[in-house]
Design a protein around this motif. Structure first.
Motif, PDB file in Angstrom:
ATOM      1  N   VAL A 263       0.835  -1.264   0.195  1.00 24.82           N
ATOM      2  CA  VAL A 263       0.098   0.093   0.134  1.00 24.82           C
ATOM      3  C   VAL A 263       0.852   1.229  -0.127  1.00 24.82           C
ATOM      4  O   VAL A 263       2.149   1.274   0.229  1.00 24.82           O
ATOM      5  CB  VAL A 263      -0.881   0.059   1.177  1.00 24.82           C
ATOM      6  N   ARG A 264       0.430   2.275  -0.186  1.00 23.53           N
ATOM      7  CA  ARG A 264       1.018   3.702  -0.112  1.00 23.53           C
ATOM      8  C   ARG A 264       0.537   4.295   1.043  1.00 23.53           C
ATOM      9  O   ARG A 264      -0.601   4.386   1.475  1.00 23.53           O
ATOM     10  CB  ARG A 264       0.770   4.421  -1.481  1.00 23.53           C
ATOM     11  N   GLN A 265       1.191   5.002   1.765  1.00 21.95           N
ATOM     12  CA  GLN A 265       1.017   5.399   3.057  1.00 21.95           C
ATOM     13  C   GLN A 265       1.194   7.140   3.238  1.00 21.95           C
ATOM     14  O   GLN A 265       2.523   7.415   2.927  1.00 21.95           O
ATOM     15  CB  GLN A 265       1.668   4.882   4.376  1.00 21.95           C
ATOM     16  N   ILE A 266       0.405   7.650   3.600  1.00 26.54           N
ATOM     17  CA  ILE A 266       0.723   9.325   3.879  1.00 26.54           C
ATOM     18  C   ILE A 266       0.344   9.682   5.215  1.00 26.54           C
ATOM     19  O   ILE A 266      -0.787   9.073   5.870  1.00 26.54           O
ATOM     20  CB  ILE A 266       0.171  10.087   2.904  1.00 26.54           C
ATOM     21  N   GLY A 267       0.777  10.651   5.923  1.00 25.41           N
ATOM     22  CA  GLY A 267       0.526  11.065   7.150  1.00 25.41           C
ATOM     23  C   GLY A 267       0.256  12.353   7.095  1.00 25.41           C
ATOM     24  O   GLY A 267       0.722  13.306   6.485  1.00 25.41           O
ATOM     25  N   VAL A 268      -1.232  12.807   7.443  1.00 24.28           N
ATOM     26  CA  VAL A 268      -1.699  14.275   7.144  1.00 24.28           C
ATOM     27  C   VAL A 268      -2.098  14.856   8.643  1.00 24.28           C
ATOM     28  O   VAL A 268      -2.485  14.416   9.370  1.00 24.28           O
ATOM     29  CB  VAL A 268      -3.082  14.111   6.279  1.00 24.28           C
TER      30      VAL A 268
END
Length: 396
Positions: free
Chosen positions: A217-222
Motif C-alpha cells: 500500500v501507499r501511506q501518507i501522514g496528514v
C-alpha cells in the motif's frame, strides 16, 4: 549562462527588484488571478494566498536564481532548480504556463518600478526568466517521462485503512482504485493529493510517503492545519480529516521529490520535527529492511510525546538496526519520554562520514544543519526537504 551585458544590468538592478519583491508579488498575483481565476481555484494553494505567505515565493525564487547567475556565472543552481521542478511536476505544471506567468510578472514589475524598467532592463530580466523557465521545463519533461505520463500521473486511489496517530495527525493507507500496479518510488519522496472541496474547487497539497518502497500500500501522514492569526484552517487537511475514511477515494500524483535516501554504507542521521517525521520514517524503515550496518542516529523534536506522530514506528524500526541511537526532544511533558526543550545535538555523537537528512520547519533545519557542520559533517552531506512557499528561502 547569462550574457555579459545582461549580467551587468541584472547586477545593477537586483537591489531595486529585491526591495520591491513584496509589492511586485502582490501585483503579479492580482493580475494573474484576474485573468485566470481557475488557477487560484484549481492549482494555487488558496490558504497560502489568503495568508500572504505564497506571494513571495515565485518572485523570490527568480531573484534567488538571478543572484546566483550574477555571483556564480559558471555554476547552475541545480539544487534550487530540481526542487522547484519536482514540486511543479507533482502539480502537473505545463510548459505553456510559463509564458502566462512571464506576461503577468513582467507587467507587475513595470507597474511597480515604473520608468526604471527600460528596454535594456526588461531584456536582461527576460533573459534571466527564460534561462530559469527553460531549465525547469526540461527537468519537468524528464520527470514526466519517467512516469510514462505527460502531466503528473494523476490516478484515483482508495483508502483501505485510516489510523489516528495523534489528535491532529492521521495516516491514510491507499491502493489504486483500478487495481493496477503501484508506481515505484524512493524513500523520502512525496505525492500530491488533489481533492474536490464543497465549493467545487480542486485543491492540491503535497504529503510525504511514510512507508518504505515495496509496501503493498501507499501511506501518507496528514497533519490537520489549524488556522492561527496568520491564516485560515488548512482546506485540504481539514477535508481529509473530516470527510475521507476507509472506502473513500482521492486523487494522487506520481511520486516526486529529490530528497531521497541514497544507497550508502555510510553512517546516517535522520532529523525531523513535527510532521517532518513522515519522510524520515520511510527512510528509517528502508534502512531496517536493507540491514544497514553502519551507525544510524535518529533525531526528532516535537511539542509533546502526545503530538509525536509515528513514535512507535520510530522506535520499532530503530530497534531492528544493528547500530542505532534515538534522541527525542519535547517542549512539554518530556519526563520519562525524552529530553526537555528543543533539539540540541551538543551531546549527541555523530559518526565520521555521516550523511544527514533533515525535514521540518526552516528554523529547526537551520539550527540542526549548523550544529552538524560544527561537528564536522560536510555541508554536501546534509540534505533537507522544504514544503510550501518557504522552499526558495532554504537555499542558503
Amino acid at each position: 549562462m547569462l550574457s555579459e551585458q545582461s549580467s551587468a544590468t541584472v547586477h545593477a538592478t537586483l537591489p531595486a527588484v529585491g526591495a520591491a519583491i513584496g509589492e511586485i508579488a502582490d501585483r503579479f498575483y492580482e493580475r494573474l488571478f484576474a485573468a485566470h481565476p481557475e488557477l487560484l481555484r484549481d492549482l494555487f494553494n488558496r490558504g497560502n494566498q489568503a495568508s500572504g505567505t505564497q506571494r513571495r515565493a515565485l518572485a523570490g525564487s527568480i531573484a534567488a536564481f538571478a543572484t546566483h547567475l550574477v555571483e556564480r556565472p559558471d555554476e547552475r543552481p541545480d539544487v534550487l532548480l530540481n526542487r522547484i521542478a519536482h514540486k511543479h511536476a507533482s502539480l502537473g505544471i505545463a510548459p505553456e504556463q510559463y509564458a502566462t506567468v512571464r506576461e503577468h510578472l513582467f507587467a507587475a514589475i513595470a507597474e511597480v518600478l515604473g520608468d526604471a524598467v527600460t528596454p535594456e532592463v526588461e531584456a536582461a530580466w527576460d533573459e534571466v526568466y527564460w534561462l530559469m523557465a527553460n531549465a525547469l521545463i526540461a527537468i519537468e519533461r524528464r520527470l514526466y517521462a519517467q512516469h510514462g505520463d505527460g502531466r503528473g500521473g494523476w490516478r484515483v486511489w482508495q483508502v483501505v485503512e485510516r489510523v489516528e496517530e495523534t489528535a491532529d495527525v492521521a495516516t491514510f493507507r491507499l491502493r489504486p482504485a483500478d487495481g493496477g500496479p503501484l508506481p515505484d518510488f524512493r524513500a523520502g519522496q512525496y505525492v500530491s493529493v488533489r481533492v474536490e472541496l464543497p465549493d467545487g474547487a480542486h485543491q492540491i497539497r503535497q504529503y510525504s510517503l511514510s512507508s518504505a518502497p515495496g509496501s503493498p500500500v501507499r501511506q501518507i501522514g496528514v497533519k490537520r492545519v489549524r488556522g492561527e492569526a496568520s491564516g485560515p484552517d488548512g482546506e485540504v487537511s481539514h477535508h481529509l480529516h473530516t470527510r475521507v475514511h476507509v472506502g473513500s477515494t482521492i486523487e494522487l500524483s506520481a511520486p516526486y521529490g529529490d530528497l531521497v535516501l541514497d544507497d550508502t554504507d555510510a553512517p546516517v542521521l535522520l532529523a525531523s520535527a513535527g510532521i517532518g517525521v513522515t519522510p524520515m520514517i520511510a527512510m528509517l524503515e528502508q534502512l531496517a529492511l536493507t540491514g544497514h550496518r553502519a551507525p544510524v542516529t535518529v533525531i526528532h523534536a516535537d511539542r509533546s510525546p502526545a503530538d509525536h506522530a509515528l513514535r512507535a514506528d520510530h522506535e520499532a524500526y530503530a530497534a531492528k538496526l544493528a547500530d542505532a541511537a534515538v534522541h527525542f526532544w519535547y517542549e512539554q511533558d518530556a519526563e520519562g519520554a525524552g529530553r526537555p526543550g528543543r533539539a540540541d545535538l551538543s551531546s549527541v555523537t555523530v559518526a565520521s562520514g555521516t550523511r544527514a537528512y533533515l525535514c521540518g520547519p526552516l528554523p529547526f533545519m537551520r539550527a540542526v544543519r549548523g550544529q552538524l557542520i560544527d561537528k564536522g559533517v560536510a555541508p554536501a552531506d546534509i540534505h533537507y526537504e522544504v514544503f510550501g512557499p518557504d522552499l526558495w528561502l532554504a537555499q542558503g
